[in-house]
Write a protein that holds these residues in place. Structure first.
Motif, PDB file in Angstrom:
ATOM      1  N   ASN A 439       0.828  -1.210   0.000  1.00 43.45           N
ATOM      2  CA  ASN A 439       0.000   0.000   0.000  1.00 43.45           C
ATOM      3  C   ASN A 439       0.864   1.263   0.000  1.00 43.45           C
ATOM      4  OD1 ASN A 439      -2.845   1.106   0.361  1.00 43.45           O
ATOM      5  ND2 ASN A 439      -1.811   2.050   2.090  1.00 43.45           N
ATOM      6  N   LEU A 440       2.075   1.173   0.560  1.00 38.87           N
ATOM      7  CA  LEU A 440       2.979   2.314   0.518  1.00 38.87           C
ATOM      8  C   LEU A 440       3.373   2.655  -0.920  1.00 38.87           C
ATOM      9  CD1 LEU A 440       5.363   1.616   3.554  1.00 38.87           C
ATOM     10  CD2 LEU A 440       3.443   3.229   3.425  1.00 38.87           C
ATOM     11  N   PHE A 441       3.554   1.638  -1.761  1.00 41.83           N
ATOM     12  CA  PHE A 441       3.867   1.876  -3.168  1.00 41.83           C
ATOM     13  C   PHE A 441       2.699   2.590  -3.850  1.00 41.83           C
ATOM     14  CE2 PHE A 441       6.963  -1.399  -2.269  1.00 41.83           C
ATOM     15  CZ  PHE A 441       8.044  -1.065  -3.078  1.00 41.83           C
ATOM     16  N   TRP A 443       0.425   4.467  -2.401  1.00 35.47           N
ATOM     17  CA  TRP A 443       0.346   5.826  -1.845  1.00 35.47           C
ATOM     18  C   TRP A 443       1.416   6.730  -2.464  1.00 35.47           C
ATOM     19  CZ3 TRP A 443       4.082   8.294   1.253  1.00 35.47           C
ATOM     20  CH2 TRP A 443       3.667   9.522   1.790  1.00 35.47           C
ATOM     21  N   ALA A 444       2.629   6.199  -2.633  1.00 37.22           N
ATOM     22  CA  ALA A 444       3.709   6.996  -3.213  1.00 37.22           C
ATOM     23  C   ALA A 444       3.422   7.360  -4.666  1.00 37.22           C
ATOM     24  CB  ALA A 444       5.026   6.231  -3.116  1.00 37.22           C
ATOM     25  N   LYS A 445       2.641   6.558  -5.351  1.00 30.82           N
ATOM     26  CA  LYS A 445       2.302   6.818  -6.747  1.00 30.82           C
ATOM     27  C   LYS A 445       1.188   7.846  -6.876  1.00 30.82           C
ATOM     28  CE  LYS A 445       3.201   5.578 -11.042  1.00 30.82           C
ATOM     29  NZ  LYS A 445       4.522   5.661 -11.664  1.00 30.82           N
ATOM     30  N   GLY A 446       0.554   8.220  -5.764  1.00 30.04           N
ATOM     31  CA  GLY A 446      -0.529   9.194  -5.807  1.00 30.04           C
ATOM     32  C   GLY A 446      -1.831   8.605  -6.285  1.00 30.04           C
ATOM     33  N   SER A 447      -1.994   7.286  -6.165  1.00 27.35           N
ATOM     34  CA  SER A 447      -3.209   6.621  -6.632  1.00 27.35           C
ATOM     35  C   SER A 447      -4.301   6.694  -5.577  1.00 27.35           C
ATOM     36  CB  SER A 447      -2.914   5.151  -6.959  1.00 27.35           C
ATOM     37  OG  SER A 447      -4.099   4.430  -7.199  1.00 27.35           O
ATOM     38  N   ALA A 450      -4.939   3.718  -2.799  1.00 27.39           N
ATOM     39  CA  ALA A 450      -4.238   3.550  -1.530  1.00 27.39           C
ATOM     40  C   ALA A 450      -5.240   3.542  -0.372  1.00 27.39           C
ATOM     41  CB  ALA A 450      -3.218   4.673  -1.334  1.00 27.39           C
ATOM     42  N   THR A 584       7.044   0.050 -10.197  1.00 20.98           N
ATOM     43  CA  THR A 584       6.043   0.023  -9.141  1.00 20.98           C
ATOM     44  C   THR A 584       4.862  -0.881  -9.516  1.00 20.98           C
ATOM     45  OG1 THR A 584       6.638   2.285  -8.543  1.00 20.98           O
ATOM     46  CG2 THR A 584       4.578   1.421  -7.665  1.00 20.98           C
TER      47      THR A 584
END
Length: 626
Positions: A439-441, A443-447, A450, A584
């Motif tokens: 889920n951190l990936f 969130w980092a992608k701005g999706s 998340a 990612t």
């Protein structure tokens, strides 16, 4: 006179009987009836990736919030408001919000502007949006719980069906991304009967997107929706103005509200599905029957021979007794390992924890299927399936703790405190930790997919407040029960077993075992030179003697390899139908596929373990052993 009173009472009960069968609707799935001209809200959900137009492959796994700044979609005057969602809906990435679209029951609207001002796409927004168009992203709208859809035609049967979602854009003949900025919304409605006057219900939603680059809002407030001759192509080097417009058309339909989802729930070519199902069923029945016949005949013959041998005792020269029949020694075949077959495996604590969690998953699966069979799941109640699955799994924590404790006690384990703690923590903790890292990936992608931090905390609270105490209670009760004992005594000195070669080695045998599990549920049991044993088949089918792993672990791992094949199938799909351009996306796809394979591994492994255990208990309980 007394008879007349009883008769009158009987008639009274019969007349009152219909009142006991009054229909009701489940919460969240009750129909909504609208008056003519009443506002019908249109909600927007996240934008999700679909099959790309150029190669019919999936190029992304990320979803984006509808009001992502780069899309420049019109928002309500007071800002969008989130619609309350279920836990399962949030976990699956739904982000449902209000919209500025105005729909009124039965009132057609031609060419309306979504907002008064045109949107300005700068270079960065244009690049972002064009890339989403190339990747085949789709809109997801909801009207009265029904998704906005497009009509698709199946190539084989030429049947028409509603496909939820519609394209953000398309590619022209030159390969340029074309943005859809106009929407023709067709809403099908059905009049409510049974005395309800001027009441209507929504039974279908179709959206036809279009690209109209010459649409604009006039100075006097009138709207010109333009034409399709001039498409919207976002310039990635300069600013591009876009006017969002829509039209609404209401069409009366004969489809009743109760069957409005039928047109969405389409099965591709059902004849092929039925043929495949029948073909697989016949093949499985044939294999099961053939193998069962061989096993039953062999076992009956061996059990009868062993029991006869026990009654024939001859004194040899050394004064020791030996049972002989036709020159065959008593200690032969699968009876040879009766003193080792119920020996404790190498890792009884870990095995019992995995088996307990597998039993919990098995009960959860069965209960979820029953809930679905009783019609308690509805596609209108988004995320209810995931929510029900989580709650049922949590409540069945008692089953997991009880099974784990009984199995561990039957193995003779003494670290009962560790078993109580590890059963509700080890497997769920591993799954939650993996899910949190993945889920951190996202969130980092701005999706928008998340999972919010608050939802994570809610999952942890449900886990420790409900599941863990139930598991501890189940473990306490399980340790209070009598241990399951084998029908034969275990030798103090383990029997020496020669090393295996070829297909009987660990990895090849696991792969071959699971191929057999795919077709019929007959676990292959193994014997081990240090810990546990299986059985030795008369014709050589029933026993593959092991050196590396005990029977219990082998049975669990062999059946659990189904999860490995699920993961391999996901990788095959990735190689043929998916084309991720970034690191990612690949990490997320492989990570979630591995998690699914791990869950299937535990579930099928526990089934294989209990099937093997029951089989060995049965066959060794049918022979006489001194």
């Amino acid at each position: 006179m007394a008879f007349s009173k009883r008769t009158f009472s009987l008639y009274s009960l019969l007349l009152a009987a219909p009142s006991f069968t009054t229909a009701f609707y489940l919460p969240g799935v009750a129909p909504t009836s609208y008056d003519e001209g009443q506002s019908v809200p249109l909600y927007v959900n996240h934008l999700t990736p679909g099959l790309a137009q150029q190669d019919e492959q999936l190029h992304s796994v990320f979803s984006y919030d509808y009001y992502h700044p780069a899309f420049h979609f019109c928002a309500p005057e007071n800002g969008p408001k989130y619609i309350r969602e279920s836990l399962g809906s949030i976990l699956f990435g739904d982000r449902i919000q209000s919209s500025p679209f105005e729909l009124f029951m039965g009132k057609n609207e031609t060419c309306k502007a979504v907002c008064k001002e045109e949107a300005k796409f700068d270079s960065r927004s244009a690049k972002f949006t064009n890339r989403r168009i190339v990747q085949g992203y789709n809109f997801n709208w909801l009207v009265d719980g029904l998704p906005g859809a497009q009509i698709n035609v199946e190539s084989v049967t030429e049947a028409k069906f509603y496909n939820p979602g519609f394209a953000l854009g398309s590619l022209n003949d030159n390969g340029q991304a074309v943005l859809n900025n106009h929407f023709d919304i067709f809403i099908e409605y059905h009049a409510v009967g049974y005395g309800a006057k001027d009441k209507y219900r929504v039974v279908g939603v179709l959206v036809q997107p279009d690209s109209r680059g010459n649409s604009k809002v006039q100075g006097d407030g009138t709207v010109d929706c333009g034409s399709s001759d001039v498409p919207v192509i976002l310039d990635e080097d300069s600013e591009t103005g876009v006017t969002w417009t829509y039209s609404v058309y209401w069409r009366e339909s004969s489809t009743p509200w109760a069957t409005r989802w039928d047109k969405y729930l389409h099965v591709y070519d059902p004849k092929i599905h039925w043929f495949s199902l029948i073909n697989s069923a016949v093949f499985v029945v044939f294999l099961v029957g053939m193998v069962s016949m061989i096993l039953v005949r062999a076992l009956r013959k061996d059990i009868a021979r062993y029991n006869r041998l026990d009654m024939i005792n001859l004194e040899d020269l050394d004064g020791t007794s030996a049972a002989v029949e036709d020159g065959i020694q008593e200690d032969s075949g699968w009876k040879l390992v009766h003193g080792d077959v119920f020996r404790c495996p190498k890792s009884p604590l870990l095995l019992s924890v995995l088996v307990g969690n597998g039993a919990q998953l098995f009960m959860m699966t069965g209960a979820t299927v029953l809930v679905a069979l009783f019609g308690l799941l509805s596609p209108a109640n988004r995320g209810f399936l995931a929510t029900a699955t989580l709650l049922i799994y949590t409540l069945f924590g008692f089953i997991g703790g009880y099974v784990s404790a009984r199995v561990y006690k039957s193995f003779g384990g003494e670290a009962w405190k560790r078993n109580i703690v590890m059963t509700p923590v080890l497997v769920p903790g591993f799954i939650f930790s993996s899910f949190f890292l993945l889920n951190l990936f996202v969130w980092a992608k701005g999706s928008s997919g998340a999972v919010p931090f608050g939802t994570m905390l809610a999952l942890v609270a449900i886990w420790f407040v409900i599941s863990v105490p139930l598991s501890v209670a189940g473990s306490w009760l399980g340790f209070k029960q009598r241990a399951v004992e084998g029908p034969t005594k275990t030798n103090q000195i383990p029997r020496q077993v020669p090393p295996m070669t070829g297909s009987l080695r660990t990895i090849p045998s696991l792969l071959l075992t699971d191929l057999l599990h795919v077709w019929f549920p007959v676990p292959l049991l193994r014997a081990d030179d240090h810990h546990n044993c299986g059985y030795d088949g008369a014709p050589g089918i029933l026993l593959a003697v092991r050196r590396e792993l005990p029977m219990a672990v082998e049975a669990f791992a062999g059946a659990g390899m189904t999860g490995g094949y699920v993961f391999l199938n996901a990788l095959l799909f990735w190689a043929t139908r998916v084309s991720f351009g970034g690191f990612t996306g690949a990490v997320l796809y492989v990570g979630y596929s591995a998690l699914i394979g791990f869950v299937v591994f535990i579930l099928t492994g526990s089934i294989g373990f209990f099937a093997s255990w029951a089989f060995v208990q049965r066959i060794y309980g049918s022979i006489k052993v001194d």
